[in-house]
Design an enzyme around this catalytic site. Structure first.
Site, PDB file in Angstrom:
ATOM      1  N   TYR A 161       0.768  -1.052   0.052  1.00  0.00           N
ATOM      2  CA  TYR A 161       0.067   0.032  -0.135  1.00  0.00           C
ATOM      3  C   TYR A 161       0.935   1.237   0.153  1.00  0.00           C
ATOM      4  O   TYR A 161       0.654   2.233  -0.895  1.00  0.00           O
ATOM      5  CB  TYR A 161      -0.955  -0.032   1.195  1.00  0.00           C
ATOM      6  CG  TYR A 161      -1.827   1.510   1.309  1.00  0.00           C
ATOM      7  CD1 TYR A 161      -2.810   1.625   0.747  1.00  0.00           C
ATOM      8  CD2 TYR A 161      -1.224   2.313   2.466  1.00  0.00           C
ATOM      9  CE1 TYR A 161      -3.632   2.652   0.637  1.00  0.00           C
ATOM     10  CE2 TYR A 161      -1.805   3.377   2.339  1.00  0.00           C
ATOM     11  CZ  TYR A 161      -2.962   3.659   1.688  1.00  0.00           C
ATOM     12  OH  TYR A 161      -3.845   4.760   1.856  1.00  0.00           O
TER      13      TYR A 161
ATOM     14  N   LYS B 164       1.404   4.571  -2.799  1.00  0.00           N
ATOM     15  CA  LYS B 164       1.227   5.873  -2.577  1.00  0.00           C
ATOM     16  C   LYS B 164       2.505   6.522  -2.816  1.00  0.00           C
ATOM     17  O   LYS B 164       2.571   7.765  -3.223  1.00  0.00           O
ATOM     18  CB  LYS B 164       0.914   6.024  -1.006  1.00  0.00           C
ATOM     19  CG  LYS B 164      -0.685   5.450  -0.841  1.00  0.00           C
ATOM     20  CD  LYS B 164      -1.775   5.990  -1.729  1.00  0.00           C
ATOM     21  CE  LYS B 164      -3.023   5.581  -1.810  1.00  0.00           C
ATOM     22  NZ  LYS B 164      -3.846   6.460  -2.456  1.00  0.00           N
TER      23      LYS B 164
END
Ligand SMILES: NC(=O)C1=CN([C@@H]2O[C@H](COP(=O)(O)OP(=O)(O)OC[C@H]3O[C@@H](n4cnc5c(N)ncnc54)[C@H](OP(=O)(O)O)[C@@H]3O)[C@@H](O)[C@H]2O)C=CC1
Ligand SMILES: N[C@@H](C=O)C(=O)O
Length: 270
Positions: free
Chosen positions: A153, A157
């Protein structure tokens, strides 16, 4: 009748950060295109905002992990009324790299990387052609803190931060503004969806979603490239950027750096 601000297309508008962006942008006079999978929630939000603000709102239900749905959103972005893209839809993961298999990893990489890259490219191409427009990419402070999370994750980003800084450098002189927003932990459903109870976090660690979006829009109005709503001292970000840019002249050389010269290197045993 089209609005003076033009149309903002917001992905992930059925809840959380995207729904608050939709609310704030409608109040600023943007017409809206709301994108997410949940048609019922999109329609309820559209009905409320239309009644409260009078702007024109359409819903565009789409699963942004499906190629044909992403293509429909790209086509909508290319229409000439769209002047702002909020690239917000995203997901997180339950557990670490040890707990997730190929399907989950492919899904998050598609939703958090491939799709926002495609939509950002569609917007950049349309906005450069018309000479104006803005793109907001929603990243995360975890782009700067890979040790704190699962790595996958946070890596998605970090991709968005990198892409946004490149877009800002390439598009500013073509009339197109790019902002990347790095929220810290924000009270939305994303936490429960990935098996975490946000209410167990220390209270001063979690921002309310309205505060997050209002702060991000202040950064937007200031035309910041990078907006980090929880960070009190902007000098910390500036120092990190300066250190990174200072490495620039040393990052590509015809010769191996002396510290890696064969005569110096010691064999490493596992
Ligand atoms: N909340 C936080 O602490 C933080 C969030 N962020 C980022 O902010 C963004 C918004 O997250 P947040 O509001 O918190 O999360 P939510 O889970 O509340 O909202 C996520 C939104 O994305 C949509 N979405 C999810 N999967 C898909 C899909 N396959 N296709 C289309 N839309 C999809 C959801 O709609 P639907 O289910 O209807 O499709 C929903 O509207 C994300 O990119 C997230 O990574 C960044 C830092 C911190
Ligand atoms: N959304 C959060 C993780 O799931 C974050 O980016 O902090």
């Amino acid at each position: 009748m089209s609005s003076k601000q033009g149309t903002a297309l917001v992905t992930g508008a059925s809840g959380g950060i995207g729904a608050v962006y939709a609310d704030r942008l409608a109040r600023r006079g943007y017409d809206l295109v709301l994108v997410a999978r949940d048609r019922i929630r999109l329609a309820a939000l559209a009905e409320r905002l239309q009644a409260e603000t009078g702007v024109a709102i359409e819903i565009l239900p789409a699963d942004l992990t499906r190629n044909e749905d992403v293509a429909r959103v790209e086509a909508r972005i290319a229409a000439e009324d769209v002047s702002l893209l909020v690239n917000n839809a995203g997901r997180s993961l339950a557990g670490s790299i040890l707990d997730n298999g190929p399907a989950e990893i492919a899904d998050i990489v598609t939703l958090n990387i491939a799709t926002p890259a495609r939509l950002a490219a569609a917007a950049a191409q349309a906005f450069v052609a018309s000479g104006h427009g803005a793109i907001i990419n929603i990243a995360s402070v975890l782009a700067l803190a890979p040790e704190m999370f699962d790595g996958i994750y946070s890596g998605t980003k970090a991709f968005l931060l990198n892409l946004s800084q490149a877009m800002a450098a390439q598009l500013a002189d073509k009339g197109v503004y790019t902002q990347v927003v790095l929220p810290g932990a924000t009270r939305t459903e994303i936490w429960a969806k990935s098996g975490k109870d946000v209410n167990t976090f220390p209270p001063d660690f979690v921002m309310e979603v309205d505060d997050l979006v209002d702060a991000a829009l202040i950064g937007f109005d200031r035309r910041e490239t990078v907006t980090i709503p929880p960070l009190p001292d902007d000098a910390q970000w500036t120092a990190m950027q300066a250190a990174r840019l200072a490495m620039g002249p040393n990052l590509s050389k015809s010769r191996v750096a002396p510290r890696y010269a064969a005569t110096v290197a010691e064999p490493v045993t596992a």
